[in-house]
Scaffold this active site. Structure first.
Site, PDB file in Angstrom:
ATOM      1  N   ARG A 156      29.169   3.323 -33.645  1.00  0.00           N
ATOM      2  CA  ARG A 156      28.063   3.384 -34.613  1.00  0.00           C
ATOM      3  C   ARG A 156      27.107   2.246 -34.298  1.00  0.00           C
ATOM      4  O   ARG A 156      27.537   1.173 -33.873  1.00  0.00           O
ATOM      5  CB  ARG A 156      28.595   3.276 -36.048  1.00  0.00           C
ATOM      6  CG  ARG A 156      29.402   4.515 -36.449  1.00  0.00           C
ATOM      7  CD  ARG A 156      29.844   4.470 -37.895  1.00  0.00           C
ATOM      8  NE  ARG A 156      30.795   5.540 -38.182  1.00  0.00           N
ATOM      9  CZ  ARG A 156      30.486   6.716 -38.759  1.00  0.00           C
ATOM     10  NH1 ARG A 156      29.235   6.965 -39.114  1.00  0.00           N
ATOM     11  NH2 ARG A 156      31.420   7.611 -38.979  1.00  0.00           N
TER      12      ARG A 156
ATOM     13  N   LYS B 193      14.876  12.849 -33.643  1.00  0.00           N
ATOM     14  CA  LYS B 193      14.170  12.728 -32.361  1.00  0.00           C
ATOM     15  C   LYS B 193      15.161  12.737 -31.194  1.00  0.00           C
ATOM     16  O   LYS B 193      15.003  13.483 -30.233  1.00  0.00           O
ATOM     17  CB  LYS B 193      13.335  11.427 -32.322  1.00  0.00           C
ATOM     18  CG  LYS B 193      12.299  11.326 -33.432  1.00  0.00           C
ATOM     19  CD  LYS B 193      11.490  10.037 -33.347  1.00  0.00           C
ATOM     20  CE  LYS B 193      12.296   8.772 -33.531  1.00  0.00           C
ATOM     21  NZ  LYS B 193      12.892   8.596 -34.881  1.00  0.00           N
TER      22      LYS B 193
ATOM     23  N   ARG C 246       4.831   3.753 -30.990  1.00  0.00           N
ATOM     24  CA  ARG C 246       5.088   3.454 -32.397  1.00  0.00           C
ATOM     25  C   ARG C 246       3.951   2.661 -33.027  1.00  0.00           C
ATOM     26  O   ARG C 246       3.998   2.382 -34.230  1.00  0.00           O
ATOM     27  CB  ARG C 246       6.366   2.633 -32.524  1.00  0.00           C
ATOM     28  CG  ARG C 246       7.608   3.448 -32.820  1.00  0.00           C
ATOM     29  CD  ARG C 246       8.785   2.501 -32.733  1.00  0.00           C
ATOM     30  NE  ARG C 246       9.879   2.851 -33.587  1.00  0.00           N
ATOM     31  CZ  ARG C 246      10.981   3.465 -33.148  1.00  0.00           C
ATOM     32  NH1 ARG C 246      11.077   3.848 -31.906  1.00  0.00           N
ATOM     33  NH2 ARG C 246      11.971   3.693 -33.974  1.00  0.00           N
TER      34      ARG C 246
ATOM     35  N   ARG D  78      25.846   8.743 -38.940  1.00  0.00           N
ATOM     36  CA  ARG D  78      25.726   9.030 -37.498  1.00  0.00           C
ATOM     37  C   ARG D  78      26.790   8.297 -36.674  1.00  0.00           C
ATOM     38  O   ARG D  78      27.130   7.156 -36.938  1.00  0.00           O
ATOM     39  CB  ARG D  78      24.340   8.584 -37.024  1.00  0.00           C
ATOM     40  CG  ARG D  78      24.187   8.587 -35.516  1.00  0.00           C
ATOM     41  CD  ARG D  78      22.766   8.425 -35.078  1.00  0.00           C
ATOM     42  NE  ARG D  78      22.123   7.219 -35.596  1.00  0.00           N
ATOM     43  CZ  ARG D  78      20.835   6.966 -35.432  1.00  0.00           C
ATOM     44  NH1 ARG D  78      20.063   7.830 -34.804  1.00  0.00           N
ATOM     45  NH2 ARG D  78      20.313   5.861 -35.913  1.00  0.00           N
TER      46      ARG D  78
ATOM     47  N   ARG E 162      13.336  -0.019 -41.551  1.00  0.00           N
ATOM     48  CA  ARG E 162      12.850   0.834 -40.452  1.00  0.00           C
ATOM     49  C   ARG E 162      11.892   1.902 -40.988  1.00  0.00           C
ATOM     50  O   ARG E 162      10.883   2.226 -40.342  1.00  0.00           O
ATOM     51  CB  ARG E 162      14.041   1.466 -39.721  1.00  0.00           C
ATOM     52  CG  ARG E 162      14.767   0.456 -38.836  1.00  0.00           C
ATOM     53  CD  ARG E 162      16.199   0.843 -38.511  1.00  0.00           C
ATOM     54  NE  ARG E 162      16.337   2.099 -37.813  1.00  0.00           N
ATOM     55  CZ  ARG E 162      17.502   2.739 -37.663  1.00  0.00           C
ATOM     56  NH1 ARG E 162      18.614   2.217 -38.157  1.00  0.00           N
ATOM     57  NH2 ARG E 162      17.545   3.869 -37.017  1.00  0.00           N
TER      58      ARG E 162
HETATM   59  P1  AP5 Z   1      18.949  11.317 -34.587  1.00  0.00           P
HETATM   60  O1  AP5 Z   1      18.593  12.435 -33.685  1.00  0.00           O
HETATM   61  O2  AP5 Z   1      19.847  10.249 -34.046  1.00  0.00           O
HETATM   62  O3  AP5 Z   1      17.622  10.710 -35.239  1.00  0.00           O
HETATM   63  P2  AP5 Z   1      16.483   9.827 -34.602  1.00  0.00           P
HETATM   64  O4  AP5 Z   1      15.180  10.330 -35.115  1.00  0.00           O
HETATM   65  O5  AP5 Z   1      16.647   9.736 -33.113  1.00  0.00           O
HETATM   66  O6  AP5 Z   1      16.828   8.472 -35.324  1.00  0.00           O
HETATM   67  P3  AP5 Z   1      16.922   6.987 -34.797  1.00  0.00           P
HETATM   68  O7  AP5 Z   1      17.604   6.208 -35.861  1.00  0.00           O
HETATM   69  O8  AP5 Z   1      17.524   6.915 -33.419  1.00  0.00           O
HETATM   70  O9  AP5 Z   1      15.420   6.623 -34.729  1.00  0.00           O
HETATM   71  P4  AP5 Z   1      14.817   5.263 -34.758  1.00  0.00           P
HETATM   72  O10 AP5 Z   1      13.416   5.612 -34.464  1.00  0.00           O
HETATM   73  O11 AP5 Z   1      15.041   4.443 -35.950  1.00  0.00           O
HETATM   74  O12 AP5 Z   1      15.657   4.462 -33.613  1.00  0.00           O
HETATM   75  P5  AP5 Z   1      15.307   3.988 -32.140  1.00  0.00           P
HETATM   76  O13 AP5 Z   1      16.556   3.967 -31.385  1.00  0.00           O
HETATM   77  O14 AP5 Z   1      14.130   4.707 -31.607  1.00  0.00           O
HETATM   78  O15 AP5 Z   1      19.612  11.941 -35.908  1.00  0.00           O
HETATM   79  C1  AP5 Z   1      20.179  11.095 -36.898  1.00  0.00           C
HETATM   80  C2  AP5 Z   1      21.467  11.737 -37.433  1.00  0.00           C
HETATM   81  O16 AP5 Z   1      21.120  12.933 -38.151  1.00  0.00           O
HETATM   82  C3  AP5 Z   1      22.454  12.164 -36.348  1.00  0.00           C
HETATM   83  O17 AP5 Z   1      23.761  11.914 -36.799  1.00  0.00           O
HETATM   84  C4  AP5 Z   1      22.213  13.675 -36.184  1.00  0.00           C
HETATM   85  O18 AP5 Z   1      23.394  14.362 -35.815  1.00  0.00           O
HETATM   86  C5  AP5 Z   1      21.752  14.083 -37.581  1.00  0.00           C
HETATM   87  N1  AP5 Z   1      20.736  15.136 -37.550  1.00  0.00           N
HETATM   88  C6  AP5 Z   1      19.720  15.278 -36.644  1.00  0.00           C
HETATM   89  N2  AP5 Z   1      18.955  16.348 -36.977  1.00  0.00           N
HETATM   90  C7  AP5 Z   1      19.508  16.883 -38.116  1.00  0.00           C
HETATM   91  C8  AP5 Z   1      19.175  18.006 -38.919  1.00  0.00           C
HETATM   92  N3  AP5 Z   1      18.131  18.791 -38.628  1.00  0.00           N
HETATM   93  N4  AP5 Z   1      19.951  18.245 -39.998  1.00  0.00           N
HETATM   94  C9  AP5 Z   1      21.026  17.457 -40.296  1.00  0.00           C
HETATM   95  N5  AP5 Z   1      21.399  16.376 -39.543  1.00  0.00           N
HETATM   96  C10 AP5 Z   1      20.641  16.097 -38.469  1.00  0.00           C
HETATM   97  O19 AP5 Z   1      14.798   2.496 -32.422  1.00  0.00           O
HETATM   98  C11 AP5 Z   1      15.699   1.499 -32.856  1.00  0.00           C
HETATM   99  C12 AP5 Z   1      14.944   0.171 -32.943  1.00  0.00           C
HETATM  100  O20 AP5 Z   1      14.454  -0.202 -31.649  1.00  0.00           O
HETATM  101  C13 AP5 Z   1      13.703   0.199 -33.846  1.00  0.00           C
HETATM  102  O21 AP5 Z   1      14.028  -0.021 -35.203  1.00  0.00           O
HETATM  103  C14 AP5 Z   1      12.885  -0.953 -33.236  1.00  0.00           C
HETATM  104  O22 AP5 Z   1      13.371  -2.203 -33.635  1.00  0.00           O
HETATM  105  C15 AP5 Z   1      13.164  -0.804 -31.749  1.00  0.00           C
HETATM  106  N6  AP5 Z   1      12.183   0.071 -31.057  1.00  0.00           N
HETATM  107  C16 AP5 Z   1      12.443   1.256 -30.429  1.00  0.00           C
HETATM  108  N7  AP5 Z   1      11.332   1.764 -29.911  1.00  0.00           N
HETATM  109  C17 AP5 Z   1      10.334   0.898 -30.211  1.00  0.00           C
HETATM  110  C18 AP5 Z   1       8.930   0.904 -29.957  1.00  0.00           C
HETATM  111  N8  AP5 Z   1       8.323   1.916 -29.302  1.00  0.00           N
HETATM  112  N9  AP5 Z   1       8.205  -0.149 -30.425  1.00  0.00           N
HETATM  113  C19 AP5 Z   1       8.792  -1.169 -31.088  1.00  0.00           C
HETATM  114  N10 AP5 Z   1      10.104  -1.224 -31.365  1.00  0.00           N
HETATM  115  C20 AP5 Z   1      10.874  -0.200 -30.920  1.00  0.00           C
END
Ligand code: AP5
Length: 228
Positions: free
Chosen positions: A170, A23, A98, A137, A182
């Site tokens: 990281r 994402k 979410r 990552r 997660r």
């Molecule tokens: P990346 O693009 O970083 O993936 P992502 O989907 O953004 O993953 P996240 O871990 O950031 O998502 P998340 O939803 O857990 O975290 P968030 O910060 O929203 O890609 C991952 C890796 O893969 C990278 O190294 C990239 O280079 C590689 N990659 C990408 N595409 C690829 C491909 N096609 N092929 C190969 N490699 C690839 O949330 C964190 C925490 O915040 C949550 O756990 C929760 O506690 C809280 N939170 C956030 N939003 C909310 C909400 N709306 N409600 C409640 N809690 C929330």
């Protein structure tokens, strides 16, 4: 940024997908390509934690454990950010909504502003591959550019392609144990939103197991079609 490439209407897009689906990676690329602002609630929450705000203090332990922060906190943070002038031309919602409550809140917030979601993109991946994506990552400490130990390395080892920085970080929640929690939260509370957007005729599915540039091509086609 004062306008998107489509100018005549706000380009509001939702990105759905489990942790590691890509994402953030895709939202940053689309932001540059189309002039649509990336709004990541994960980034906003990490900023609140780093600043020690009341919302950050409440969110810190929940995030470390891989759970979802309360709807109340996340909706308040989202509402504040959405009111900023740079969001007027459209937003890529990365990691929001979410829950069903968040989805309803987003629909209402956008409707109040006379705008609405033009597409909800589900990044389709296999859970089994997500642990490797997340534990490999890293991010440039200077400009936030994202990398992966195997799938997206800088051209020169240890040097950021974008800003030339040499410090990388990281995330604290990028451990194999936390990823499992997660993923469980995603399937229990967020995956049902796929039906919510399908019911509104807004759902678009993109194969996110493909290499990053192929996923971008699929996403770009969705954006072009939605805003044509
Ligand atoms: P990346 O693009 O970083 O993936 P992502 O989907 O953004 O993953 P996240 O871990 O950031 O998502 P998340 O939803 O857990 O975290 P968030 O910060 O929203 O890609 C991952 C890796 O893969 C990278 O190294 C990239 O280079 C590689 N990659 C990408 N595409 C690829 C491909 N096609 N092929 C190969 N490699 C690839 O949330 C964190 C925490 O915040 C949550 O756990 C929760 O506690 C809280 N939170 C956030 N939003 C909310 C909400 N709306 N409600 C409640 N809690 C929330």
């Amino acid at each position: 940024m004062d306008g998107n490439r489509f100018d005549d209407r706000p380009a509001d897009l939702v990105l759905l997908g489990p942790p590691g689906a890509g994402k953030g990676t895709q939202a940053r690329i689309l932001q540059e390509r189309f002039g649509i602002v990336q709004l990541s609630t994960g980034d906003l929450l990490r900023e609140a934690v780093a600043q020690g705000t009341p919302a950050g203090l409440a969110a810190k332990d929940v995030m470390a454990a891989g759970g979802l922060v309360s709807d109340e906190i996340v909706i308040a943070i989202l509402r504040d950010r959405l009111a900023a002038p740079d969001c007027a031309a459209g937003v890529i919602f990365d990691g929001f909504p979410r829950t069903a409550v968040q989805a309803e809140a987003l629909d209402a917030l956008l409707a109040d502003a006379g705008r609405g979601i033009v597409a909800a993109v589900s990044l389709e991946v296999d859970d089994a591959a997500m642990v490797a994506r997340i534990t490999g990552r890293s991010t440039c400490a200077g400009c936030g550019e994202g990398y992966h130990d195997d799938f997206k390395r800088p051209a020169v080892a240890g040097v950021c392609d974008r800003c030339g920085g040499t410090a990388f970080k990281r995330r604290a929640d990028d451990t194999a144990e936390t990823v499992s929690a997660r993923l469980a939260a995603y399937h229990a509370q967020t995956a049902p939103l796929i039906d919510h957007y399908a019911g509104q005729g807004l759902l678009r599915r993109v194969d996110a197991m493909a290499p990053i540039d192929e996923v971008t091509a699929g996403m770009a086609a969705v954006v072009e079609t939605a805003l044509a």
